[in-house]
Design a protein around this motif. Structure first.
Motif, PDB file in Angstrom:
ATOM      1  N   MET A 119     -91.429  46.668 -54.238  1.00  0.00           N
ATOM      2  CA  MET A 119     -92.357  46.729 -53.101  1.00  0.00           C
ATOM      3  C   MET A 119     -93.723  47.280 -53.526  1.00  0.00           C
ATOM      4  O   MET A 119     -94.763  46.797 -53.080  1.00  0.00           O
ATOM      5  N   LYS A 120     -93.721  48.280 -54.407  1.00  0.00           N
ATOM      6  CA  LYS A 120     -94.985  48.818 -54.907  1.00  0.00           C
ATOM      7  C   LYS A 120     -95.732  47.761 -55.716  1.00  0.00           C
ATOM      8  O   LYS A 120     -96.959  47.629 -55.610  1.00  0.00           O
ATOM      9  N   ALA A 121     -94.991  46.998 -56.511  1.00  0.00           N
ATOM     10  CA  ALA A 121     -95.599  45.930 -57.317  1.00  0.00           C
ATOM     11  C   ALA A 121     -96.196  44.852 -56.422  1.00  0.00           C
ATOM     12  O   ALA A 121     -97.313  44.377 -56.659  1.00  0.00           O
ATOM     13  N   GLN A 122     -95.456  44.459 -55.381  1.00  0.00           N
ATOM     14  CA  GLN A 122     -95.964  43.446 -54.450  1.00  0.00           C
ATOM     15  C   GLN A 122     -97.224  43.940 -53.732  1.00  0.00           C
ATOM     16  O   GLN A 122     -98.189  43.194 -53.573  1.00  0.00           O
ATOM     17  N   THR A 123     -97.201  45.194 -53.306  1.00  0.00           N
ATOM     18  CA  THR A 123     -98.347  45.770 -52.615  1.00  0.00           C
ATOM     19  C   THR A 123     -99.584  45.734 -53.503  1.00  0.00           C
ATOM     20  O   THR A 123    -100.666  45.326 -53.063  1.00  0.00           O
ATOM     21  N   ALA A 124     -99.440  46.126 -54.758  1.00  0.00           N
ATOM     22  CA  ALA A 124    -100.572  46.111 -55.694  1.00  0.00           C
ATOM     23  C   ALA A 124    -101.042  44.684 -55.941  1.00  0.00           C
ATOM     24  O   ALA A 124    -102.246  44.414 -55.960  1.00  0.00           O
ATOM     25  N   ALA A 125    -100.101  43.755 -56.115  1.00  0.00           N
ATOM     26  CA  ALA A 125    -100.464  42.361 -56.389  1.00  0.00           C
ATOM     27  C   ALA A 125    -101.244  41.752 -55.232  1.00  0.00           C
ATOM     28  O   ALA A 125    -102.271  41.096 -55.438  1.00  0.00           O
ATOM     29  N   ILE A 126    -100.775  41.962 -54.009  1.00  0.00           N
ATOM     30  CA  ILE A 126    -101.448  41.405 -52.832  1.00  0.00           C
ATOM     31  C   ILE A 126    -102.832  42.030 -52.658  1.00  0.00           C
ATOM     32  O   ILE A 126    -103.829  41.340 -52.448  1.00  0.00           O
ATOM     33  N   LYS A 127    -102.879  43.350 -52.769  1.00  0.00           N
ATOM     34  CA  LYS A 127    -104.153  44.066 -52.588  1.00  0.00           C
ATOM     35  C   LYS A 127    -105.205  43.567 -53.575  1.00  0.00           C
ATOM     36  O   LYS A 127    -106.316  43.194 -53.189  1.00  0.00           O
ATOM     37  N   TYR A 128    -104.851  43.519 -54.858  1.00  0.00           N
ATOM     38  CA  TYR A 128    -105.840  43.129 -55.857  1.00  0.00           C
ATOM     39  C   TYR A 128    -106.110  41.630 -55.863  1.00  0.00           C
ATOM     40  O   TYR A 128    -107.221  41.201 -56.202  1.00  0.00           O
ATOM     41  N   ALA A 129    -105.167  40.806 -55.457  1.00  0.00           N
ATOM     42  CA  ALA A 129    -105.429  39.374 -55.332  1.00  0.00           C
ATOM     43  C   ALA A 129    -106.521  39.133 -54.300  1.00  0.00           C
ATOM     44  O   ALA A 129    -107.464  38.368 -54.526  1.00  0.00           O
ATOM     45  N   TYR A 130    -106.408  39.798 -53.150  1.00  0.00           N
ATOM     46  CA  TYR A 130    -107.443  39.657 -52.118  1.00  0.00           C
ATOM     47  C   TYR A 130    -108.762  40.267 -52.570  1.00  0.00           C
ATOM     48  O   TYR A 130    -109.828  39.664 -52.402  1.00  0.00           O
ATOM     49  N   LEU A 131    -108.727  41.466 -53.146  1.00  0.00           N
ATOM     50  CA  LEU A 131    -109.962  42.111 -53.585  1.00  0.00           C
ATOM     51  C   LEU A 131    -110.722  41.230 -54.578  1.00  0.00           C
ATOM     52  O   LEU A 131    -111.938  41.024 -54.449  1.00  0.00           O
ATOM     53  N   LEU A 132    -110.010  40.688 -55.553  1.00  0.00           N
ATOM     54  CA  LEU A 132    -110.668  39.884 -56.584  1.00  0.00           C
ATOM     55  C   LEU A 132    -111.050  38.497 -56.077  1.00  0.00           C
ATOM     56  O   LEU A 132    -112.149  38.015 -56.351  1.00  0.00           O
ATOM     57  N   SER A 133    -110.171  37.839 -55.346  1.00  0.00           N
ATOM     58  CA  SER A 133    -110.441  36.475 -54.885  1.00  0.00           C
ATOM     59  C   SER A 133    -111.550  36.418 -53.849  1.00  0.00           C
ATOM     60  O   SER A 133    -112.280  35.435 -53.768  1.00  0.00           O
ATOM     61  N   MET A 134    -111.675  37.456 -53.056  1.00  0.00           N
ATOM     62  CA  MET A 134    -112.703  37.487 -52.015  1.00  0.00           C
ATOM     63  C   MET A 134    -113.926  38.311 -52.436  1.00  0.00           C
ATOM     64  O   MET A 134    -114.797  38.578 -51.619  1.00  0.00           O
ATOM     65  N   ALA A 135    -113.958  38.718 -53.708  1.00  0.00           N
ATOM     66  CA  ALA A 135    -115.084  39.484 -54.263  1.00  0.00           C
ATOM     67  C   ALA A 135    -115.402  40.715 -53.412  1.00  0.00           C
ATOM     68  O   ALA A 135    -116.545  40.998 -53.080  1.00  0.00           O
ATOM     69  N   ILE A 136    -114.348  41.462 -53.068  1.00  0.00           N
ATOM     70  CA  ILE A 136    -114.486  42.648 -52.226  1.00  0.00           C
ATOM     71  C   ILE A 136    -114.721  43.872 -53.113  1.00  0.00           C
ATOM     72  O   ILE A 136    -113.949  44.137 -54.027  1.00  0.00           O
ATOM     73  N   SER A 137    -115.753  44.616 -52.812  1.00  0.00           N
ATOM     74  CA  SER A 137    -116.058  45.832 -53.561  1.00  0.00           C
ATOM     75  C   SER A 137    -115.445  47.050 -52.879  1.00  0.00           C
ATOM     76  O   SER A 137    -115.425  47.139 -51.657  1.00  0.00           O
TER      77      SER A 137
END
Length: 194
Positions: free
Chosen positions: A109-127
Motif C-alpha cells: 500500500m505504501k508503494a502504491q501510494t508513492a507510485a500514484i502520487k509521483y506519477a501524477y506529480l511528474l505527468s502533470m508537471a506539479i511542483s
C-alpha cells in the motif's frame, strides 16, 4: 487526442503547485501528502470530466534487515493510470513506480501510494517546491566501501512470476531488461526459449 489534450492543459493549470502540508517529525522535513495531491488532482479531473483508472502491478517483494536488525517487508509497485475523457472517449495513459517498506502488511500500500502520487506529480508537471534528487543521505551512501554496501543491500528478491528467490545479479539483469524481477526460467519464457 485534441480534446483530451486541451482538458489536460486545464488540469495542469489548476494543479501547477501543491503546498507541503505533511511533516516527517523523525527526519525533520516537510512534504506534499498523497491525500493533498489526490484531492487537488481529483477536483481538477472531475471538473474537466476526466475519469481516472489506476491499475497496479507488484514488481518486487522482499524482506530486508533494518539497521537495528529488524526484518521488514519491502515492495516495489508499478501503476498504470489511464485518463478517459467522458465526453469524447479519448484516453491517455502514464505510469509510475513506487517502493514501500513496512514491518506489518502495508509495504504494498505504501508503494502504491508513492507510485500514484509521483506519477501524477511528474505527468502533470506539479511542483511542490522540492527536488527528490537533493538527497544527501543517498549521496553519502555512494561513498560507503563496497563490502558495507553489500551488507546494506542484502535484499532477497523473488521472481514475480513463479516466486523463487533470485540472486542480486539475476534480479538486476531482469529489472534492467524486463522492468520486473524474473528468474532465468521466466526470462527465457519471455524470450520464447523453453
Amino acid at each position: 487526442m485534441q480534446k483530451i489534450a486541451k482538458k489536460l492543459v486545464q488540469v495542469m493549470q489548476e494543479c501547477s503547485y501543491i503546498q507541503k502540508t505533511g511533516t516527517n517529525d523523525f527526519h525533520h522535513y516537510r512534504y506534499a501528502t498523497s491525500a493533498d495531491v489526490l484531492e487537488k488532482i481529483n477536483m481538477a479531473l472531475v471538473k474537466q470530466k476526466l475519469c481516472s483508472v489506476v491499475l497496479p502491478e507488484i514488481l518486487q517483494q522482499a524482506d530486508v534487515t533494518t539497521a537495528k536488525g529488524n526484518i521488514e517487508h519491502m515492495a516495489t509497485v508499478k501503476i498504470d493510470i489511464m485518463l478517459i475523457d467522458a465526453e469524447s472517449g479519448e484516453s491517455v495513459s502514464f505510469s509510475g513506480i513506487g517502493t514501500g517498506q513496512d514491518s506489518g502488511d502495508k509495504a504494498v500500500m505504501k508503494a502504491q501510494t508513492a507510485a500514484i502520487k509521483y506519477a501524477y506529480l511528474l505527468s502533470m508537471a506539479i511542483s511542490t517546491g522540492d527536488d527528490p534528487e537533493a538527497d544527501t543521505k543517498t549521496d553519502q551512501m555512494t561513498s560507503i566501501p563496497v563490502k558495507d554496501k553489500q551488507q546494506i543491500q542484502s535484499v532477497q528478491t523473488i521472481c514475480c512470476e513463479c516466486g523463487i528467490k533470485l540472486t542480486t545479479g539475476v534480479r538486476n539483469v531482469s529489472l534492467n531488461k524486463y522492468g520486473r524481477p524474473l528468474c532465468m526460467k521466466c526470462q527465457k519464457k519471455l524470450q520464447g526459449v523453453a
